[in-house]
Design a protein around this motif. Sequence first.
Motif, mmCIF file in Angstrom:
data_model
loop_
_atom_site.group_PDB
_atom_site.id
_atom_site.type_symbol
_atom_site.label_atom_id
_atom_site.label_comp_id
_atom_site.label_asym_id
_atom_site.label_seq_id
_atom_site.Cartn_x
_atom_site.Cartn_y
_atom_site.Cartn_z
ATOM 1 N N PHE A 42 -6.096 6.443 9.044
ATOM 2 C CA PHE A 42 -5.047 7.149 8.315
ATOM 3 C C PHE A 42 -4.230 6.231 7.405
ATOM 4 C CE2 PHE A 42 -5.680 9.235 12.489
ATOM 5 C CZ PHE A 42 -6.257 10.405 12.027
ATOM 6 N N ASP A 43 -4.771 5.046 7.092
ATOM 7 C CA ASP A 43 -4.075 4.129 6.186
ATOM 8 C C ASP A 43 -3.944 4.762 4.805
ATOM 9 O OD1 ASP A 43 -3.747 2.231 8.088
ATOM 10 O OD2 ASP A 43 -5.261 0.848 7.323
ATOM 11 N N ALA A 44 -2.733 4.640 4.212
ATOM 12 C CA ALA A 44 -2.521 5.096 2.842
ATOM 13 C C ALA A 44 -2.729 3.927 1.894
ATOM 14 C CB ALA A 44 -1.106 5.654 2.697
ATOM 15 N N VAL A 45 -3.121 4.219 0.665
ATOM 16 C CA VAL A 45 -3.323 3.166 -0.326
ATOM 17 C C VAL A 45 -1.960 2.648 -0.778
ATOM 18 C CG1 VAL A 45 -4.254 2.608 -2.602
ATOM 19 C CG2 VAL A 45 -5.480 4.198 -1.107
ATOM 20 N N PRO A 46 -1.662 1.372 -0.528
ATOM 21 C CA PRO A 46 -0.345 0.833 -0.913
ATOM 22 C C PRO A 46 -0.282 0.522 -2.401
ATOM 23 C CG PRO A 46 -1.664 -0.887 0.088
ATOM 24 C CD PRO A 46 -2.486 0.372 0.184
ATOM 25 N N GLN A 47 0.914 0.614 -2.955
ATOM 26 C CA GLN A 47 1.159 0.231 -4.340
ATOM 27 C C GLN A 47 1.839 -1.133 -4.320
ATOM 28 O OE1 GLN A 47 -0.084 2.074 -6.881
ATOM 29 N NE2 GLN A 47 -0.932 3.327 -5.213
ATOM 30 N N THR A 75 5.378 -9.996 -7.379
ATOM 31 C CA THR A 75 6.133 -10.410 -6.192
ATOM 32 C C THR A 75 5.234 -10.623 -4.976
ATOM 33 O OG1 THR A 75 6.545 -8.092 -5.623
ATOM 34 C CG2 THR A 75 8.197 -9.228 -6.979
ATOM 35 N N TRP A 76 4.002 -10.156 -5.067
ATOM 36 C CA TRP A 76 3.069 -10.282 -3.938
ATOM 37 C C TRP A 76 2.675 -11.737 -3.706
ATOM 38 C CZ3 TRP A 76 -1.840 -12.330 -4.035
ATOM 39 C CH2 TRP A 76 -2.636 -12.127 -2.893
ATOM 40 N N ARG A 77 2.505 -12.103 -2.446
ATOM 41 C CA ARG A 77 2.027 -13.433 -2.079
ATOM 42 C C ARG A 77 1.017 -13.309 -0.935
ATOM 43 N NH1 ARG A 77 4.409 -13.984 -6.030
ATOM 44 N NH2 ARG A 77 5.977 -15.543 -6.638
ATOM 45 N N SER A 114 -3.839 -7.081 6.704
ATOM 46 C CA SER A 114 -3.588 -6.266 5.524
ATOM 47 C C SER A 114 -2.117 -5.869 5.441
ATOM 48 C CB SER A 114 -4.452 -4.999 5.584
ATOM 49 O OG SER A 114 -4.030 -4.036 4.632
ATOM 50 N N SER A 115 -1.683 -5.435 4.273
ATOM 51 C CA SER A 115 -0.305 -4.954 4.122
ATOM 52 C C SER A 115 -0.074 -3.672 4.913
ATOM 53 C CB SER A 115 0.009 -4.708 2.646
ATOM 54 O OG SER A 115 -0.802 -3.666 2.130
ATOM 55 N N THR A 116 -1.162 -2.979 5.287
ATOM 56 C CA THR A 116 -1.039 -1.758 6.086
ATOM 57 C C THR A 116 -0.885 -2.051 7.576
ATOM 58 O OG1 THR A 116 -3.432 -1.547 6.422
ATOM 59 C CG2 THR A 116 -2.507 -0.536 4.434
ATOM 60 N N GLY A 117 -1.091 -3.330 7.961
ATOM 61 C CA GLY A 117 -1.057 -3.698 9.375
ATOM 62 C C GLY A 117 -2.436 -3.832 9.979
ATOM 63 N N GLY A 161 -18.484 -2.356 7.023
ATOM 64 C CA GLY A 161 -17.357 -2.205 6.119
ATOM 65 C C GLY A 161 -15.988 -2.392 6.734
ATOM 66 N N TYR A 162 -15.825 -2.081 8.021
ATOM 67 C CA TYR A 162 -14.489 -2.187 8.602
ATOM 68 C C TYR A 162 -14.026 -3.632 8.778
ATOM 69 C CZ TYR A 162 -16.912 -2.885 13.101
ATOM 70 O OH TYR A 162 -17.720 -3.364 14.114
ATOM 71 N N TRP A 163 -14.914 -4.600 8.534
ATOM 72 C CA TRP A 163 -14.511 -6.008 8.543
ATOM 73 C C TRP A 163 -13.971 -6.445 7.181
ATOM 74 C CZ3 TRP A 163 -14.434 -8.958 12.900
ATOM 75 C CH2 TRP A 163 -15.171 -8.506 14.007
ATOM 76 N N TRP A 164 -14.220 -5.648 6.154
ATOM 77 C CA TRP A 164 -13.827 -6.009 4.785
ATOM 78 C C TRP A 164 -12.377 -5.584 4.546
ATOM 79 C CZ3 TRP A 164 -17.946 -6.278 0.532
ATOM 80 C CH2 TRP A 164 -19.188 -6.621 1.068
ATOM 81 N N VAL A 165 -11.455 -6.336 5.057
ATOM 82 C CA VAL A 165 -10.035 -5.976 5.033
ATOM 83 C C VAL A 165 -9.516 -5.930 3.595
ATOM 84 C CG1 VAL A 165 -7.738 -6.567 5.876
ATOM 85 C CG2 VAL A 165 -9.760 -7.073 7.274
ATOM 86 N N LYS A 166 -8.824 -4.853 3.266
ATOM 87 C CA LYS A 166 -8.262 -4.688 1.920
ATOM 88 C C LYS A 166 -6.756 -4.995 1.920
ATOM 89 C CE LYS A 166 -9.822 -0.421 1.128
ATOM 90 N NZ LYS A 166 -10.253 0.778 0.357
ATOM 91 N N TRP A 167 -6.222 -5.211 0.723
ATOM 92 C CA TRP A 167 -4.793 -5.436 0.505
ATOM 93 C C TRP A 167 -4.262 -6.592 1.365
ATOM 94 C CZ3 TRP A 167 -5.845 -0.185 2.387
ATOM 95 C CH2 TRP A 167 -6.306 0.654 1.372
ATOM 96 N N LEU A 168 -4.946 -7.717 1.275
ATOM 97 C CA LEU A 168 -4.586 -8.869 2.106
ATOM 98 C C LEU A 168 -3.173 -9.367 1.821
ATOM 99 C CD1 LEU A 168 -7.785 -11.131 2.068
ATOM 100 C CD2 LEU A 168 -7.021 -9.559 3.833
ATOM 101 N N THR A 169 -2.475 -9.742 2.884
ATOM 102 C CA THR A 169 -1.156 -10.367 2.732
ATOM 103 C C THR A 169 -1.037 -11.642 3.559
ATOM 104 O OG1 THR A 169 -0.250 -9.005 4.539
ATOM 105 C CG2 THR A 169 0.047 -8.194 2.283
ATOM 106 N N GLU A 170 -1.904 -11.792 4.589
ATOM 107 C CA GLU A 170 -1.740 -12.950 5.469
ATOM 108 C C GLU A 170 -3.076 -13.383 6.063
ATOM 109 O OE1 GLU A 170 1.433 -14.183 8.903
ATOM 110 O OE2 GLU A 170 0.295 -12.345 9.257
ATOM 111 N N ILE A 171 -3.278 -14.695 6.076
ATOM 112 C CA ILE A 171 -4.431 -15.306 6.734
ATOM 113 C C ILE A 171 -3.891 -16.400 7.642
ATOM 114 C CG2 ILE A 171 -6.543 -16.647 6.420
ATOM 115 C CD1 ILE A 171 -6.832 -15.321 3.666
ATOM 116 N N ARG A 172 -4.262 -16.339 8.899
ATOM 117 C CA ARG A 172 -3.730 -17.315 9.857
ATOM 118 C C ARG A 172 -4.886 -17.973 10.622
ATOM 119 N NH1 ARG A 172 1.184 -18.289 12.015
ATOM 120 N NH2 ARG A 172 2.039 -16.409 10.966
#
Length: 336
Positions: free
Chosen positions: A190-195, A200-202, A275-278, A319-330
């Motif tokens: 149920f993830d929504a497409v973020p804008q 400002t994105w990092r 992802s930015s969606t969590g 496909g579920y490994w191909w994370v979209k809208w990346l915000t963090e890699i640890r």
Amino acid sequence: MKRWTNLALFVLLGLAFVSGWVAFFYATAPSRASLIVHAASGYAIVALTPWKSVIAARAIQRRRPGWWASLLFTLLVLASVLAGVLHSTGILIAAGALTAMEVHVGAALVAVPFAAWHIIARRIPMRAIDLSRRSMLRAGALIAGAGLTYATGEAAVRAFRLPGSERRFTGSYEFGSLESSQLPATQWMFDAVPQIDPRTWRLAVHTGTVTRQWTYEELLAFDDRVRATLDCTGGFFSTQDWSGVWLSRLISPHPDPPPQGGREMFLPSSIHVRSSTGYDRRFAIANAGRLLVATRLGGAALDADHGFPVRLVAPDRRGYWWVKWLTEIRVDELPA
């Protein structure tokens, strides 16, 4: 026969469920082997339907407590099996926005709590007779029949040149390969497409105690390329050209200073991608050189539906490994 039928059905349902999830997990050879087991289990379930229908009809006539739940459970299983057959043969891949694979998986997931209830409420304790020669012969005949039905079905699909003959070994159908504009856009549940505002994105990359904040413009400067196949568990696959930067190039080569005073050295074990969606996934550190942080698809910048500003490309994974809208890699020491 009633007892044997119920036991066989529960074993087959468990086998079908497990083999189906194994097929979802892999995008390589093991997926094909598990799909064969999965399909054969489904045909065996269908073969037992006449005996089970007699058992169910008697329970409904007597209005046995919970009869409606048993009936609903049976209907869900049959819907899942039917949708699976429609998808695998290609007779009906989708009806509008709903695909046969979505019905197949959805019905199976909804059936899980009913299966758990049925096991508890209709508990069948094991007896010596369940392992008797007659029971083993019945099981052998059922397995052989299901295997033969599967082989015959696959041969018929190819002989009549049904769409199912063009499936990938994962069971998926090709869609829009090397045509980036045709790549379907999907997201997790149920993830929504973020804008996202690229100004400002990092992208925060944490390696031990070292953190690097990458801007969109900095990542655009990289031009590492890979042709990879996105194989979605929704039932399609698409081979595309991706470009960006290998994840290994973003990881600090010296995350911590040498140990002093008995301090333990940082020993990276896995990579956690968020992802930015969590939504998130974890990979073994050894995969860093094969994971691409993509900024472009087919030479053009990603759009929002496909993961803008950056997404992960994970070759040889579903496909579920191909994370979209990346915000963090640890990079950390947790196991993958």
